[in-house]
Scaffold this motif. Structure first.
Motif, mmCIF file in Angstrom:
data_model
loop_
_atom_site.group_PDB
_atom_site.id
_atom_site.type_symbol
_atom_site.label_atom_id
_atom_site.label_comp_id
_atom_site.label_asym_id
_atom_site.label_seq_id
_atom_site.Cartn_x
_atom_site.Cartn_y
_atom_site.Cartn_z
ATOM 1 N N TYR A 1 -8.110 3.431 28.693
ATOM 2 C CA TYR A 1 -7.676 4.200 30.565
ATOM 3 C C TYR A 1 -6.642 4.411 30.078
ATOM 4 O O TYR A 1 -5.800 3.587 29.654
ATOM 5 N N THR A 2 -5.833 5.204 31.479
ATOM 6 C CA THR A 2 -4.843 5.201 31.186
ATOM 7 C C THR A 2 -4.031 4.826 32.804
ATOM 8 O O THR A 2 -4.906 5.287 33.376
ATOM 9 N N ILE A 3 -2.572 4.682 33.074
ATOM 10 C CA ILE A 3 -1.889 4.024 34.505
ATOM 11 C C ILE A 3 -1.446 4.593 34.644
ATOM 12 O O ILE A 3 -0.426 5.052 33.444
ATOM 13 N N ASP A 4 -0.722 5.115 35.720
ATOM 14 C CA ASP A 4 0.836 5.300 36.283
ATOM 15 C C ASP A 4 1.373 3.905 36.010
ATOM 16 O O ASP A 4 1.829 3.161 36.879
ATOM 17 N N GLU A 5 2.582 3.841 34.617
ATOM 18 C CA GLU A 5 2.837 3.341 34.229
ATOM 19 C C GLU A 5 4.651 2.992 34.885
ATOM 20 O O GLU A 5 4.265 1.749 34.956
ATOM 21 N N THR A 6 4.897 4.026 35.674
ATOM 22 C CA THR A 6 5.883 3.482 36.591
ATOM 23 C C THR A 6 5.192 2.492 38.142
ATOM 24 O O THR A 6 6.182 1.720 38.293
ATOM 25 N N PHE A 7 4.218 3.347 38.788
ATOM 26 C CA PHE A 7 4.125 2.774 39.809
ATOM 27 C C PHE A 7 3.554 1.001 39.379
ATOM 28 O O PHE A 7 3.742 0.633 40.386
ATOM 29 N N TRP A 8 2.635 0.732 38.345
ATOM 30 C CA TRP A 8 2.347 -0.113 38.358
ATOM 31 C C TRP A 8 3.064 -1.534 37.562
ATOM 32 O O TRP A 8 2.971 -2.658 37.097
ATOM 33 N N ASP A 9 3.816 -0.620 37.360
ATOM 34 C CA ASP A 9 5.317 -1.544 35.987
ATOM 35 C C ASP A 9 4.356 -2.223 34.555
ATOM 36 O O ASP A 9 4.722 -3.125 34.679
ATOM 37 N N SER A 10 3.973 -1.336 34.362
ATOM 38 C CA SER A 10 2.624 -2.149 33.018
ATOM 39 C C SER A 10 2.841 -0.763 32.302
ATOM 40 O O SER A 10 2.507 0.161 32.465
ATOM 41 N N SER A 11 2.462 -1.171 30.834
ATOM 42 C CA SER A 11 2.458 -0.126 29.681
ATOM 43 C C SER A 11 0.944 -0.156 29.480
ATOM 44 O O SER A 11 -0.024 -0.962 29.705
ATOM 45 N N ASN A 12 0.810 1.747 29.419
ATOM 46 C CA ASN A 12 -1.175 2.284 28.966
ATOM 47 C C ASN A 12 -1.173 0.928 28.054
ATOM 48 O O ASN A 12 -1.341 1.159 26.338
ATOM 49 N N PRO A 13 -2.735 0.269 27.923
ATOM 50 C CA PRO A 13 -3.504 -0.510 26.817
ATOM 51 C C PRO A 13 -3.527 0.764 25.586
ATOM 52 O O PRO A 13 -4.446 1.618 25.955
ATOM 53 N N ILE A 14 -3.159 0.653 24.748
ATOM 54 C CA ILE A 14 -2.923 2.037 22.956
ATOM 55 C C ILE A 14 -3.830 0.959 22.361
ATOM 56 O O ILE A 14 -3.648 -0.038 21.746
ATOM 57 N N ALA A 15 -4.596 1.441 21.602
ATOM 58 C CA ALA A 15 -5.816 1.176 20.572
ATOM 59 C C ALA A 15 -5.339 1.984 19.595
ATOM 60 O O ALA A 15 -5.304 2.927 18.806
ATOM 61 N N SER A 16 -5.514 1.427 18.454
ATOM 62 C CA SER A 16 -4.733 2.004 17.270
ATOM 63 C C SER A 16 -5.866 2.506 15.877
ATOM 64 O O SER A 16 -7.048 1.495 15.134
ATOM 65 N N ILE A 17 -6.801 3.585 15.796
ATOM 66 C CA ILE A 17 -8.131 3.823 15.444
ATOM 67 C C ILE A 17 -7.727 3.993 13.859
ATOM 68 O O ILE A 17 -6.677 5.208 13.881
ATOM 69 N N LYS A 18 -7.894 3.472 12.675
ATOM 70 C CA LYS A 18 -8.171 3.868 12.222
ATOM 71 C C LYS A 18 -9.372 4.683 10.869
ATOM 72 O O LYS A 18 -9.974 3.815 10.682
ATOM 73 N N HIS A 19 -9.791 6.018 11.044
ATOM 74 C CA HIS A 19 -11.402 6.314 10.901
ATOM 75 C C HIS A 19 -11.292 7.064 9.199
ATOM 76 O O HIS A 19 -10.362 7.739 9.028
ATOM 77 N N GLN A 20 -11.764 6.420 8.418
ATOM 78 C CA GLN A 20 -12.657 6.789 7.474
ATOM 79 C C GLN A 20 -13.925 7.185 6.885
ATOM 80 O O GLN A 20 -14.869 6.938 7.478
ATOM 81 N N ARG A 21 -13.584 8.837 6.552
ATOM 82 C CA ARG A 21 -14.988 9.444 5.975
ATOM 83 C C ARG A 21 -15.256 10.057 5.014
ATOM 84 O O ARG A 21 -14.471 10.508 4.067
ATOM 85 N N THR A 22 -16.886 9.617 4.176
ATOM 86 C CA THR A 22 -17.108 9.417 2.662
ATOM 87 C C THR A 22 -17.643 10.813 2.799
ATOM 88 O O THR A 22 -18.882 10.470 3.343
ATOM 89 N N ASN A 23 -17.530 11.728 1.844
ATOM 90 C CA ASN A 23 -18.521 13.126 1.924
ATOM 91 C C ASN A 23 -19.438 12.701 0.832
ATOM 92 O O ASN A 23 -18.387 13.825 -0.263
ATOM 93 N N ALA A 24 -20.434 12.713 0.174
ATOM 94 C CA ALA A 24 -20.947 12.527 -0.658
ATOM 95 C C ALA A 24 -21.614 13.804 -1.369
ATOM 96 O O ALA A 24 -22.889 13.950 -0.393
ATOM 97 N N VAL A 25 -21.150 15.116 -2.481
ATOM 98 C CA VAL A 25 -22.786 16.071 -1.990
ATOM 99 C C VAL A 25 -22.783 16.628 -3.954
ATOM 100 O O VAL A 25 -22.465 16.270 -4.665
ATOM 101 N N LEU A 26 -24.429 16.549 -3.751
ATOM 102 C CA LEU A 26 -25.022 17.415 -4.421
ATOM 103 C C LEU A 26 -25.392 18.580 -4.349
ATOM 104 O O LEU A 26 -26.060 18.643 -3.342
ATOM 105 N N THR A 27 -25.084 19.857 -4.816
ATOM 106 C CA THR A 27 -25.353 21.036 -5.007
ATOM 107 C C THR A 27 -26.350 20.938 -6.631
ATOM 108 O O THR A 27 -26.015 21.464 -7.445
ATOM 109 N N LEU A 28 -27.034 21.711 -6.251
ATOM 110 C CA LEU A 28 -28.464 22.340 -7.659
ATOM 111 C C LEU A 28 -28.590 24.455 -7.188
ATOM 112 O O LEU A 28 -28.443 24.248 -5.662
ATOM 113 N N GLY A 29 -28.349 24.655 -8.078
ATOM 114 C CA GLY A 29 -28.038 25.907 -8.277
ATOM 115 C C GLY A 29 -29.249 26.597 -8.485
ATOM 116 O O GLY A 29 -29.263 26.067 -10.531
ATOM 117 N N VAL A 30 -29.420 28.702 -8.878
ATOM 118 C CA VAL A 30 -29.927 29.329 -9.772
ATOM 119 C C VAL A 30 -29.781 30.402 -10.431
ATOM 120 O O VAL A 30 -29.797 30.572 -8.648
#
Length: 518
Positions: free
Chosen positions: A487-516
């Motif tokens: 959520y975000t707030i009006d930082e000036t009005f409430w005299d407070s900083s927005n609460p911020i989360a740091s996200i580290k997203h890692q996605r691993t994709n293993a693939v196998l193709t068979l063809g002829v």
């Protein structure tokens, strides 16, 4: 208050009021414009640097001019395992979540039709059909911590100030969460305590996928110039289940009196007085379900200025989506005598359900260029792709107010920007039957006012099992670091900083193709 821009840059916001529904639709319009460039294991191992390469079934949706390189027909299927791992950091606390799934990433065939046995003129005209998974929405992000600075109820108060939503204000009053300032022009203040510790948890679970079924045509002229075109039929399904909880203490009588000397909460004879100095628990839950289908077109060309060089280019039209959307939201508040009490002495909830509605999204144009260099035992290939996400168009359909369109266009331009995505890869032939591949992707930041680092690396192996049979394997690891605000707030009005989360997203994709080849 400067709430409009704050709401639009939030990762998730509560679903109350027209302003917020529009903000959510902006986020979805961007989400459905993104693709992960699905394909076969060979091109994934090469970092999907395929604009100036041909001879792979991925060319159907990569650069259809690459179909002109086929000297015989081909068919393949690509299976994958996709795992999303997230680490959320919030006020010094870290939480890890994982979500994995098996699936089919790609399946396709190319039919080869030779046209000329000589060297000059049109050499072939090939047709390709394919299905590919262009994006996976399966993900689980969770972060939690102790917030000593502000409360989500301040964000509710800000939203009331912006939207003038009297019904929402009445509902929050019934939940004992807000009270008017003594100066009514200032709006409402939270009964929950801003400046004491609050346990906050954000848990977001998403499911779904986007895919494209395509038909492509490619031709080879004089083994120097290759040209092709693709018609794509895209579809997706997306579900987002988002729960936010907050637990802490309500204000004391002196604090409430400072904001409103006539508050009913400060009156010892009023039933609201028992809400003060109480332990509370608040749940804000949102559910969104969207389905859509669309069509797009692509044209591409590859030119060989020399036998060991390829130059490629593609132009991809917008995807014209029609989307059906359903959403519902609930806010629940319970009050307890102390932190260990199991039974609340007062509790209530409010429930909002959007009627199902339909809207349209026109994704951005895409422009790609590529260069490939061939050696006696391998190749190097690189691509650059330009996309202006700020040009995404969202259009009304059915019951939605058409006046929202102008605001949507302005908000897209204010929130998103143009990017250049860079892909590079190489292939080395160890023997006549075994080849190795490496690749790298850098994705430009699509946000104007937020940090978003995203890149991936890949490696793969190709094996010729026989004259006709082949197998390719690849592993792609993507890293995406970004900031999120529930959520975000009006930082000036409430005299407070927005609460911020740091996200580290890692996605691993293993693939196998068979063809002829046949």
């Amino acid at each position: 208050m400067k709430l409009k821009n704050i709401l639009l840059t939030s990762l998730c916001v509560s679903s109350f009021g027209a302003t917020t529904i529009q903000a959510q639709t902006i986020n979805e319009g961007f989400l459905f414009s993104q693709e992960n460039n699905g394909g076969t294991a060979r091109f994934k191992g090469l970092g999907n640097a395929k604009t100036a390469l041909g001879g792979d079934i991925s060319s159907i949706t990569g650069n259809p001019a690459g179909l002109g390189f086929f000297g015989q027909s081909d068919i393949s299927i690509t299976a994958s395992y996709n795992n999303a791992a997230n680490e959320g950091s919030y006020f010094g606390s870290k939480v890890n979540k994982n979500k994995g799934r098996f699936g089919i990433d790609h399946a396709g065939t190319v039919f080869h039709f030779p046209k000329n046995e000589g060297y000059y003129g049109w050499q072939n005209f090939n047709v390709g059909l394919s299905y590919e998974n262009t994006n996976s929405f399966n993900n689980h992000v969770r972060y939690e911590g102790t917030n000593p600075d502000n409360t989500i109820v301040s964000a509710y108060s800000d939203e009331i100030d912006i939207t003038k939503n009297v019904a929402f204000a009445d509902d929050l009053t019934r939940l004992k969460l807000i009270e008017r300032f003594a100066d009514a022009q200032q709006g409402y203040f939270p009964i929950t305590n801003e400046m004491e510790d609050k346990q906050q948890v954000s848990d977001i679970l998403t499911k779904g996928f986007s895919s494209r079924t395509a038909i492509a045509f490619g031709g080879n002229y004089n083994n120097k110039f290759y040209i092709g075109g693709t018609i794509g039929f895209s579809s997706f399904r997306y579900e987002n289940s988002d729960q936010f909880s907050e637990r802490g203490w309500t204000k004391n009588r002196a604090t409430v009196l400072a904001d409103n000397p006539g508050s009913t909460f400060a009156d010892p004879d009023h039933e609201n007085s028992k809400i003060l100095d109480a332990n509370y628990e608040l749940f804000d839950e949102n559910y969104i379900e969207s389905e859509g289908a669309g069509i797009d077109f692509k044209v591409g060309a590859i030119f060989k200025p020399a036998v060991d060089w390829n130059i490629g280019a593609t132009i991809t039209s917008p995807t014209w989506y029609t989307i059906d959307r359903y959403a519902e939201s609930t806010i629940t508040a319970d009050y307890y005598d102390n932190e260990t009490a199991s039974d609340s002495f007062f509790g209530a909830d409010i429930f909002y359900q959007d009627q199902e509605f339909t809207y349209r999204v026109v994704t951005p144009w895409k422009f790609g260029v590529g260069l490939s260099k061939f050696f006696s035992r391998g190749l190097i290939s690189a691509d650059a792709e330009y996309i202006n996400y700020g040009s995404t168009k969202i259009r009304t359909s059915g019951a939605i107010d058409p006046s929202w369109e102008e605001g949507w266009d302005a908000d897209m331009k204010d929130t998103y920007q143009a990017v250049v995505n860079v892909r590079a890869g190489g292939e080395y032939l160890f023997t006549n039957a075994i080849s190795g591949r490496l690749g790298f992707n850098y994705f430009g930041n699509p946000y104007k006012n937020a940090d978003n680092k995203q890149y991936s690396g890949s490696m793969g192996l190709g094996i010729k099992l026989s004259h006709a049979l082949y197998m390719d394997i690849a592993v792609v690891h993507l890293v995406n670091d970004y900031k999120a605000s529930r959520y975000t707030i009006d930082e000036t009005f409430w005299d407070s900083s927005n609460p911020i989360a740091s996200i580290k997203h890692q996605r691993t994709n293993a693939v196998l193709t068979l063809g002829v080849k046949f």
